[in-house]
Design an enzyme around this catalytic site. Structure first.
Site, PDB file in Angstrom:
ATOM      1  CD  GLU A  26      -9.898  11.328 -12.873  1.00 45.40           C
ATOM      2  OE1 GLU A  26      -8.814  11.288 -13.514  1.00 45.40           O
ATOM      3  OE2 GLU A  26     -10.916  11.904 -13.315  1.00 45.40           O
TER       4      GLU A  26
ATOM      5  CD  GLU B 160      -8.730  16.808 -17.104  1.00 45.27           C
ATOM      6  OE1 GLU B 160      -8.580  16.966 -18.322  1.00 45.27           O
ATOM      7  OE2 GLU B 160      -8.238  15.849 -16.480  1.00 45.27           O
TER       8      GLU B 160
ATOM      9  CG  ASP C 176      -2.924   7.783 -10.994  1.00 42.42           C
ATOM     10  OD1 ASP C 176      -2.685   8.997 -10.788  1.00 42.42           O
ATOM     11  OD2 ASP C 176      -3.266   7.341 -12.112  1.00 42.42           O
TER      12      ASP C 176
ATOM     13  CG  ASN D   5     -13.203  15.006 -11.419  1.00 40.97           C
ATOM     14  OD1 ASN D   5     -12.945  14.775 -10.239  1.00 40.97           O
ATOM     15  ND2 ASN D   5     -12.684  14.305 -12.414  1.00 40.97           N
TER      16      ASN D   5
ATOM     17  CG  HIS E   1      -4.260  11.922 -11.921  1.00 44.64           C
ATOM     18  ND1 HIS E   1      -4.459  10.568 -11.998  1.00 44.64           N
ATOM     19  CD2 HIS E   1      -5.353  12.486 -12.486  1.00 44.64           C
ATOM     20  CE1 HIS E   1      -5.617  10.318 -12.572  1.00 44.64           C
ATOM     21  NE2 HIS E   1      -6.190  11.467 -12.867  1.00 44.64           N
TER      22      HIS E   1
END
Ligand code: XIL
Length: 381
Positions: A280, A167, A282, A211, A250
């Protein structure tokens, strides 16, 4: 029919060998563990894809059987972050990571290391020291170098992919390397290249990833994807040991989402010679309350599995997409309700540990990816 089946079996075995081969160059996972034939991991194995989940220690203890049965790669939810590995300066606690690695070994899984350089979840001794001036920028650089080196060295040979940096880019349009990021502000933009060099020096075999979230067109604008793509291209030109781009994945059903755009963006990174991963995944939506996780909009019950389906397909279509990791197992312990007020229902198992429609959709996609759709009869009568 019989020869088709045989071909499928041969292809499946070849896939297994390929997966094992890819893995064993960096890390080995020896165990007699045999997952159920209809599990996500078993269905993904023939094409060499790994299905993954993130887990914290309490989840490993409570849901170990499902985590072992369904997934072939695991990520520590928090246990390899700086705050947890060095809570007091100079005193390391590797137990969380070591335990996850032992679990992975016993269940024939690989491990994604997460994460070495991030602005969040830093130890307070470090952030306080920077704020009160007792840690200079020069000392901070030395501390980060030591952190990366010591952590990667401790886990050397046991990590398949490392999220080396996490990030670093802005959410603005256009996006850029964030000048206000904790590390960039103190150490300059070159730090994002240096952390990869330090990680490679400590473990020459781990796959090193950058990432981030929203770097595969999740917002439809591609602004952040463009910025990360430009950075990655430049980093490779600078001979930075960057091996992979991890897209967090996400999603939220209240926004639009394009699976084909995600596929294009993943392919664009892959065309630079990089591996890619969904790290990750979701898909959250608004729910009645954080305990029951019942969607308030009944259409969300359809949108949620659809977005999982589109995300997995984007990965499936890109040959270099090595793994598809979901950020947790059950809605009972997802990070979402604590961070996104009023939202939940983000994972593929419900609060009672039953597989949700999203689970079934992933299972169907993987079956089809194996070429398991029955062949139609010919055009004759
Ligand atoms: C989250 C964890 O799941 C939570 O337990 C913790 O409180 C905060 O961090 N992006 C990342 C992950 O890269 O490390 C974050 O994990 C979720 C967002």
């Amino acid at each position: 029919m019989r020869s088709r089946r045989l071909l499928t079996v041969v292809a499946a075995l070849a896939g297994l060998v390929l997966t094992g081969g890819t893995a064993s160059s960096a890390v080995s996972s020896h165990s007699d563990f045999r997952p159920p034939a209809d599990s996500l991991r078993a269905l993904a194995a023939p094409i060499g894809l790994r299905l993954g989940t993130a887990a914290v220690p309490s989840e490993l203890a409570a849901y170990g059987q499902i985590i072992g049965d369904q997934f072939s790669v695991v990520t520590p939810g928090n246990e390899m972050k700086w705050q947890l590995v060095e809570p007091t300066q100079g005193t390391y606690d590797w137990s969380g990571g070591d335990n996850l690695i032992a679990f992975a070994r016993a269940h024939d899984q690989l491990v994604r290391g997460h994460t070495l350089a991030w602005h969040n979840q830093l130890p307070t001794w470090l952030t306080d020291g920077v704020t009160n001036g007792t840690i200079s920028d020069e000392q901070l650089r030395a501390l980060l170098h030591k952190h990366v080196t010591d952590e990667v060295t401790h886990f050397r040979g046991k990590i398949w992919q490392w999220d080396v940096a996490n990030e670093f880019f802005t959410d603005s349009t256009p996006s850029q390397l964030n000048p206000n990021d904790f590390w960039v502000r103190h150490l300059g933009p070159g730090i994002l290249e240096d952390v990869f060099r330090w990680a490679r020096a400590a473990d020459p075999h781990a796959i090193l990833c950058y990432n981030d979230y929203n770097i595969a067109g999740e917002d439809g604008s591609n602004a952040k994807a463009d910025a990360v793509y430009a950075w990655a291209k430049q980093a490779l030109a600078h001979r930075v040991p960057l091996d992979c781009i991890g897209d967090q994945g996400h999603l939220d059903t209240q926004y639009g989402f394009s699976g084909p755009l995600m596929q294009q963006d993943l392919q664009r990174y892959a065309d630079l010679g990089l591996k890619v991963a969904i790290t990750e995944a979701d898909v959250r939506t608004f729910v009645n309350n954080a305990t029951d996780n019942v969607p308030t909009d009944h259409l969300a019950v359809f949108a949620q599995p659809f977005e999982y389906d589109q995300m997995l397909k984007a990965c499936l279509f890109v040959r270099q997409c090595l793994s598809f990791t979901i950020w947790g197992l059950t809605d009972a312990s997802s990070w979402i309700p604590a961070v996104f007020a009023g939202e939940g229902y983000a994972l593929i198992y419900d609060v009672n540990l039953n597989p949700k429609p999203a689970y079934t959709v992933l299972q169907q996609d993987l079956r089809l990816a194996n070429g398991s759709a029955p062949r139609r009869p010919g055009t004759g009568h």
